[in-house]
Design an enzyme around this catalytic site. Structure first.
Site, PDB file in Angstrom:
ATOM      1  N   LYS A  40       6.704   2.676  17.911  1.00  0.00           N
ATOM      2  CA  LYS A  40       6.634   4.130  17.693  1.00  0.00           C
ATOM      3  C   LYS A  40       7.143   4.888  18.924  1.00  0.00           C
ATOM      4  O   LYS A  40       7.827   5.904  18.795  1.00  0.00           O
ATOM      5  CB  LYS A  40       5.202   4.539  17.351  1.00  0.00           C
ATOM      6  CG  LYS A  40       4.779   4.016  15.970  1.00  0.00           C
ATOM      7  CD  LYS A  40       3.281   4.083  15.784  1.00  0.00           C
ATOM      8  CE  LYS A  40       2.892   3.597  14.387  1.00  0.00           C
ATOM      9  NZ  LYS A  40       1.423   3.438  14.269  1.00  0.00           N
ATOM     10  N   LYS A  82       8.378   1.040  10.922  1.00  0.00           N
ATOM     11  CA  LYS A  82       8.576   1.346  12.350  1.00  0.00           C
ATOM     12  C   LYS A  82       9.274   0.223  13.099  1.00  0.00           C
ATOM     13  O   LYS A  82      10.094   0.474  13.963  1.00  0.00           O
ATOM     14  CB  LYS A  82       7.246   1.698  13.012  1.00  0.00           C
ATOM     15  CG  LYS A  82       6.192   0.627  12.869  1.00  0.00           C
ATOM     16  CD  LYS A  82       4.814   1.232  12.733  1.00  0.00           C
ATOM     17  CE  LYS A  82       4.540   1.537  11.260  1.00  0.00           C
ATOM     18  NZ  LYS A  82       3.175   1.807  10.921  1.00  0.00           N
ATOM     19  N   GLU A 135      -5.590  -6.023  10.725  1.00  0.00           N
ATOM     20  CA  GLU A 135      -5.181  -7.219   9.986  1.00  0.00           C
ATOM     21  C   GLU A 135      -5.994  -8.420  10.474  1.00  0.00           C
ATOM     22  O   GLU A 135      -6.614  -8.379  11.531  1.00  0.00           O
ATOM     23  CB  GLU A 135      -3.688  -7.519  10.282  1.00  0.00           C
ATOM     24  CG  GLU A 135      -2.767  -6.351  10.181  1.00  0.00           C
ATOM     25  CD  GLU A 135      -2.331  -6.097   8.751  1.00  0.00           C
ATOM     26  OE1 GLU A 135      -2.150  -7.076   8.009  1.00  0.00           O
ATOM     27  OE2 GLU A 135      -2.177  -4.914   8.380  1.00  0.00           O
ATOM     28  N   LYS A 171       8.128  -8.257  -3.992  1.00  0.00           N
ATOM     29  CA  LYS A 171       8.250  -9.619  -3.448  1.00  0.00           C
ATOM     30  C   LYS A 171       7.948 -10.639  -4.534  1.00  0.00           C
ATOM     31  O   LYS A 171       8.598 -11.660  -4.645  1.00  0.00           O
ATOM     32  CB  LYS A 171       7.222  -9.779  -2.317  1.00  0.00           C
ATOM     33  CG  LYS A 171       7.859 -10.127  -0.982  1.00  0.00           C
ATOM     34  CD  LYS A 171       6.826 -10.754  -0.072  1.00  0.00           C
ATOM     35  CE  LYS A 171       6.751 -10.057   1.262  1.00  0.00           C
ATOM     36  NZ  LYS A 171       5.532 -10.195   1.968  1.00  0.00           N
ATOM     37  N   GLY A 194       1.711   8.213  10.803  1.00  0.00           N
ATOM     38  CA  GLY A 194       1.409   8.349   9.376  1.00  0.00           C
ATOM     39  C   GLY A 194       1.808   9.693   8.815  1.00  0.00           C
ATOM     40  O   GLY A 194       2.970  10.068   8.858  1.00  0.00           O
ATOM     41  N   THR A 215       0.820  -1.218   0.000  1.00  0.00           N
ATOM     42  CA  THR A 215       0.000   0.000   0.000  1.00  0.00           C
ATOM     43  C   THR A 215       0.847   1.259   0.000  1.00  0.00           C
ATOM     44  O   THR A 215       0.629   2.167  -0.803  1.00  0.00           O
ATOM     45  CB  THR A 215      -0.905   0.006   1.256  1.00  0.00           C
ATOM     46  OG1 THR A 215      -1.593  -1.237   1.305  1.00  0.00           O
ATOM     47  CG2 THR A 215      -1.899   1.135   1.204  1.00  0.00           C
ATOM     48  N   VAL A 216       1.847   1.289   0.889  1.00  0.00           N
ATOM     49  CA  VAL A 216       2.632   2.523   1.026  1.00  0.00           C
ATOM     50  C   VAL A 216       3.518   2.748  -0.198  1.00  0.00           C
ATOM     51  O   VAL A 216       3.564   3.847  -0.760  1.00  0.00           O
ATOM     52  CB  VAL A 216       3.465   2.495   2.331  1.00  0.00           C
ATOM     53  CG1 VAL A 216       4.414   3.676   2.387  1.00  0.00           C
ATOM     54  CG2 VAL A 216       2.534   2.513   3.542  1.00  0.00           C
ATOM     55  N   GLU A 257       9.889  10.248   9.091  1.00  0.00           N
ATOM     56  CA  GLU A 257       8.607  10.874   9.447  1.00  0.00           C
ATOM     57  C   GLU A 257       7.459   9.879   9.312  1.00  0.00           C
ATOM     58  O   GLU A 257       6.532   9.862  10.140  1.00  0.00           O
ATOM     59  CB  GLU A 257       8.364  12.076   8.522  1.00  0.00           C
ATOM     60  CG  GLU A 257       7.101  12.874   8.791  1.00  0.00           C
ATOM     61  CD  GLU A 257       7.111  13.568  10.136  1.00  0.00           C
ATOM     62  OE1 GLU A 257       7.867  14.529  10.301  1.00  0.00           O
ATOM     63  OE2 GLU A 257       6.374  13.128  11.043  1.00  0.00           O
ATOM     64  N   GLY A 274     -10.834  -2.552   7.048  1.00  0.00           N
ATOM     65  CA  GLY A 274      -9.445  -2.583   6.595  1.00  0.00           C
ATOM     66  C   GLY A 274      -8.496  -1.890   7.557  1.00  0.00           C
ATOM     67  O   GLY A 274      -7.329  -1.651   7.243  1.00  0.00           O
TER      68      GLY A 274
END
Lengths: 326, 326
Positions: free
Chosen positions: B202, B102, B187, B44, B131, B12-13, B126, B184
């Protein structure tokens, strides 16, 4: 090299800067790897007793300030003039300027930013808006990638304190204002705060930052909090809402628009819970979504801290640039 | 010069970074005065269908990434390994690293920051915490003048969503978790979020930033939200309080301490009103007082935006340094 600093204006904020530069002397010097020296302080009344060392020139004459070497001017005067004239002088002299003066910077910010560019110096104005809460740096940072859709803010602590008193303790406007005056949050003449001028100046500064432009001042809707009655407050409370004095800045058809007015906010509004003298900004962006930043809107040390952060920012930038090529 | 970018990880990121670099291409290029080119993407599964142009090398082999010129690596992998190995490789290769990972950065941040210093590159992180909400930059900025007394934060959106559902809709933990999974936010195996590991990582990153040190991990009190029952929630509501999952980081006797645990907060606590998937930090400082920053704690575009802000930050710094001496 020693960084030579002049402080213009020695009221609450100027004194706070002086104090902080002393209490945090070692810490700041370590950050800068350079000593800082306050060379001059410009005051209004030179006869007033102040506890300052002889090494500092205390003067009422701006010319004497610039007869000394000055790398940066910390301007903590109130009102447009003579502050504007002094910072113009500083920029032309080649000194960086760090200002806490919202009225001056709302009026002349656009011109001063241009002038600073020409003279290759920097203007820091974090302290003009929301005191020590780092709103300017945060918006500047967001603008790197994000476009700012709108900003809503509670930017006048006095008005917010009064509205909070009216809401929490069912005070009348007059009693709440008196309480604010007794606590030192409001001036004897409260017009600047309660009629919204202070919030207006801050909104113009935020617009300049977010959109590199200000709205036409005549087209900004400006309403203070005097029109809010105890009945209005009660009605809102019954509806689960709160009255807040909100500055809104947004882009409409490519041009910045602003309004400063009392608004009835729902519980889920990000500014609903900002109470007392606290300030807050809620910033809508295209990518990050909505970010809210809150903190002290004024105060001697928060404001001084914001100015000194600006000071460190500019000299660290310079030092980095030099270090790279030594 | 063109800035050559490699993206490691295309979940996603990673995908959000790719998208944002395209949708905001002109805007970013203008900020940098330099074109950006994505040279490789490490994935992957190379067989998965992706809508990527042929000019981009899509590979499962980290060696192939570094056979191309790379100025900066955007790391958006989950978990410690192989991410740690890859970013170490990047730093030794002389590339800047920007990470959203993280778990990896909590474990190896101290070492990686050292290594980056040696190799004269920069690490941006950051996106690891809260986020898109710019907490790292804000704390870094405050640290210029302020000392951080303590930080309290809601840094796991999933847990906060579950507690909010339990509070607002009298859901059981199980039903609230199910709702989070359906949306969503959680998980299939929610342990990382609801048992507090994510918040723990964090907190360690924030401690490293605020105090240049992490607590001894064995001495950090860590409790997730599974222990909070509907009865607990009801009791708090009756008392006008809310349960929140709070990470606390503070300096005690010169050493950083941390705890991550459910806490019953009063209405006047700055984190009381942070509901749903929102994240927030409340930062206590010596001069500025208390600053609260809230915003989206996760999400494709906010996280991507945070990474690209880091990217702009490092190259603008480089560009400034060059400009000064051209």
């Amino acid at each position: 090299m020693t960084i030579k600093v002049a402080i213009l204006g020695f009221g609450t904020v100027g004194e706070g800067v002086w104090e902080t530069l002393h209490t945090h002397h070692e810490y700041i010097q370590k950050k800068l790897s350079t000593p800082i020296e306050i060379t001059s302080i410009l005051v209004k009344d030179s006869n007033k007793k102040r506890n300052l060392p002889d090494s500092v020139q205390v003067t009422t004459d701006i010319e004497e300030v610039f007869q000394q070497p000055v790398d940066v001017v910390l301007e903590a005067i109130v009102g447009k003039q003579p502050a504007y004239q002094y910072v113009t002088r500083a920029i032309e002299h080649g000194a960086h300027v760090i200002t806490a003066n919202k009225e001056m910077f709302a009026h002349y910010g656009p011109h001063l930013l241009e002038l600073a560019k020409e003279h290759n110096v920097w203007i820091g104005y974090e302290a003009t808006t929301a005191g020590g809460t780092p709103v300017i740096r945060t918006i500047d940072q967001m603008l790197q990638v994000n476009q700012i859709k709108s900003i809503q803010g509670i930017v006048n602590g006095t008005s917010n304190y009064i509205l909070t008193q009216m809401t929490k303790h069912q005070n009348s406007f007059e009693d709440a204002l008196l309480a604010a005056q007794q606590k030192g949050y409001a001036e004897a003449d409260p017009s600047n705060d309660v009629d919204g001028y202070d919030a207006f100046y801050k909104a113009m500064i935020l617009s300049q930052l977010a959109y590199q432009d200000q709205p036409n001042w005549d087209e900004v809707y400006l309403e203070g909090i005097r029109t809010i009655s105890s009945q209005d407050i009660d009605k809102a409370t019954i509806q689960g809402q709160k009255w807040k004095h909100v500055a809104t800045i947004e882009l409409r058809h490519g041009a910045p628009r602003a309004s400063i007015q009392p608004m009835q906010l729902n519980e889920d509004h990000p500014l609903y819970n900002i109470d007392g003298v606290e300030n807050a900004l809620s910033i809508q962006t295209d990518l990050l979504g909505s970010i809210t930043l809150s903190g002290p809107g004024a105060g001697k040390l928060p404001t001084a801290s914001a100015m000194i952060e600006d000071l460190l920012y500019v000299f660290q930038k310079e030092r980095q640039q030099e270090a790279q090529y030594v």
